[in-house]
Design a protein around this motif. Structure first.
Motif, PDB file in Angstrom:
ATOM      1  N   TYR A   2      -6.449  -4.530  -1.022  1.00 12.08           N
ATOM      2  CA  TYR A   2      -5.831  -3.567  -0.117  1.00 12.08           C
ATOM      3  C   TYR A   2      -4.367  -3.933   0.083  1.00 12.08           C
ATOM      4  O   TYR A   2      -4.053  -5.098   0.333  1.00 12.08           O
ATOM      5  CB  TYR A   2      -6.577  -3.591   1.215  1.00 12.08           C
ATOM      6  N   VAL A   3      -3.490  -2.944   0.003  1.00  9.00           N
ATOM      7  CA  VAL A   3      -2.062  -3.187   0.102  1.00  9.00           C
ATOM      8  C   VAL A   3      -1.484  -2.474   1.322  1.00  9.00           C
ATOM      9  O   VAL A   3      -1.783  -1.290   1.551  1.00  9.00           O
ATOM     10  CB  VAL A   3      -1.328  -2.710  -1.168  1.00  9.00           C
ATOM     11  N   LEU A   4      -0.681  -3.200   2.084  1.00  7.60           N
ATOM     12  CA  LEU A   4       0.060  -2.629   3.206  1.00  7.60           C
ATOM     13  C   LEU A   4       1.536  -2.598   2.833  1.00  7.60           C
ATOM     14  O   LEU A   4       2.099  -3.625   2.461  1.00  7.60           O
ATOM     15  CB  LEU A   4      -0.146  -3.463   4.469  1.00  7.60           C
ATOM     16  N   THR A   5       2.142  -1.409   2.947  1.00 10.04           N
ATOM     17  CA  THR A   5       3.526  -1.244   2.513  1.00 10.04           C
ATOM     18  C   THR A   5       4.439  -1.016   3.715  1.00 10.04           C
ATOM     19  O   THR A   5       4.244  -0.073   4.489  1.00 10.04           O
ATOM     20  CB  THR A   5       3.642  -0.050   1.552  1.00 10.04           C
ATOM     21  N   GLN A   6       5.433  -1.893   3.855  1.00 11.87           N
ATOM     22  CA  GLN A   6       6.434  -1.767   4.923  1.00 11.87           C
ATOM     23  C   GLN A   6       7.810  -1.624   4.297  1.00 11.87           C
ATOM     24  O   GLN A   6       8.087  -2.198   3.237  1.00 11.87           O
ATOM     25  CB  GLN A   6       6.443  -3.016   5.807  1.00 11.87           C
ATOM     26  N   PHE A  99      -1.667  -8.848   5.236  1.00 15.73           N
ATOM     27  CA  PHE A  99      -0.398  -8.644   5.929  1.00 15.73           C
ATOM     28  C   PHE A  99       0.474  -7.705   5.113  1.00 15.73           C
ATOM     29  O   PHE A  99       0.451  -7.735   3.867  1.00 15.73           O
ATOM     30  CB  PHE A  99       0.361  -9.967   6.080  1.00 15.73           C
ATOM     31  N   GLY A 100       1.269  -6.894   5.800  1.00 13.86           N
ATOM     32  CA  GLY A 100       2.318  -6.161   5.130  1.00 13.86           C
ATOM     33  C   GLY A 100       3.418  -7.122   4.706  1.00 13.86           C
ATOM     34  O   GLY A 100       3.449  -8.275   5.138  1.00 13.86           O
ATOM     35  N   GLY A 101       4.315  -6.638   3.859  1.00 17.96           N
ATOM     36  CA  GLY A 101       5.368  -7.484   3.335  1.00 17.96           C
ATOM     37  C   GLY A 101       6.451  -7.853   4.331  1.00 17.96           C
ATOM     38  O   GLY A 101       7.263  -8.731   4.066  1.00 17.96           O
ATOM     39  N   GLY A 102       6.446  -7.175   5.480  1.00 15.31           N
ATOM     40  CA  GLY A 102       7.431  -7.478   6.514  1.00 15.31           C
ATOM     41  C   GLY A 102       8.626  -6.551   6.478  1.00 15.31           C
ATOM     42  O   GLY A 102       9.034  -6.073   5.406  1.00 15.31           O
TER      43      GLY A 102
END
Lengths: 108, 127
Positions: A2-6, A99-102
């Motif tokens: 799962y990928v979170l994109t910020q 975690f998202g990439g920040g």
């Protein structure tokens, strides 16, 4: 996985509103948590369960989550809000915390 | 006041081992789930491992599974991370973090969120 994109960076003038997004497939079905990390310091929880604030976190910090995007909103931005912000979820299918990439928030 | 203090970091050669400790105070350590999270220099946060209060349920990230072992000693209010077969890419600041959520009504435990963090300990893997 799962990928979170910020977005890597967001800039805002003092006193204005900053919105930091966190994109993920059907993220609206998950609980999203947000952390603030000032330079050289450990992360601090600022929003949990999409929109709840821990004690001691100003009401200027709020969160929302729907569809494929969660958003951290910081109202009346102050110089002290300049920091990196991370979103985080639990991905049950993989038994992993993600975690998202920040996002680096710059106060102009 | 909740305090988490990590120790045990340092310089280690590739293939070597290191044991990190996290000393907890200011809360009933034996009642809380705990995690390890790391941050490589200039990079983002990476969750590594989770252990429930009793130590009977543990999760690992794929990047460390089989190399790292999380454990705890509730009598000593301490959390540990045994790190073996270290690689250059394991170079990072390692944080312990408290998880306040507990299990759900069916007794299912999993990491939730991290309400308190330590200040971190730096691990450098280099020859």
């Amino acid at each position: 996985s799962y990928v979170l994109t910020q977005p890597p960076s967001v800039s805002v003038a003092p006193g204005k509103t900053a919105r930091i997004t966190c994109g993920g497939n059907d993220i609206g079905t998950k609980s999203v948590h947000w952390y603030q990390q000032r330079p050289g310091q450990a992360p601090v929880l600022v929003v949990y369960d999409d929109s709840d604030r821990p004690s001691g976190i100003p009401e200027r910090f709020s969160g929302s989550n729907s569809g494929n995007t969660a958003t951290l909103t910081i109202s009346r931005v102050e110089a002290g809000d300049e920091a990196d912000y991370y979103c985080q979820v639990w991905h049950g299918s993989s038994d992993h915390v993600v975690f998202g990439g920040g996002t680096k928030l710059t106060v102009l | 006041e909740v305090q988490l203090v990590e120790s045990g970091g340092g310089l280690v050669q590739p293939g070597g081992s290191l044991r990190l400790s996290c000393a907890a105070s200011g809360f009933t350590f034996s009642s809380y789930e705990m995690n390890w999270v790391r941050q490589a220099p200039g990079k983002g946060l990476e969750w590594l491992s989770y252990i429930i209060s009793s130590g009977t349920t543990i999760y690992y990230a794929d990047s460390v599974k089989g190399r790292f072992t999380i454990s705890r000693d509730n009598a000593k209010n301490s959390l540990y991370l045994q790190m073996n077969s270290l690689r250059a890419e394991d170079t990072a600041v390692y944080y312990c973090a408290r998880d306040p959520a507990g299990g759900d009504s069916s007794g299912y435990y999993r990491p939730y969120y991290f309400d308190y963090w330590g200040q971190g300990t730096l691990v450098t893997v280099s020859s």
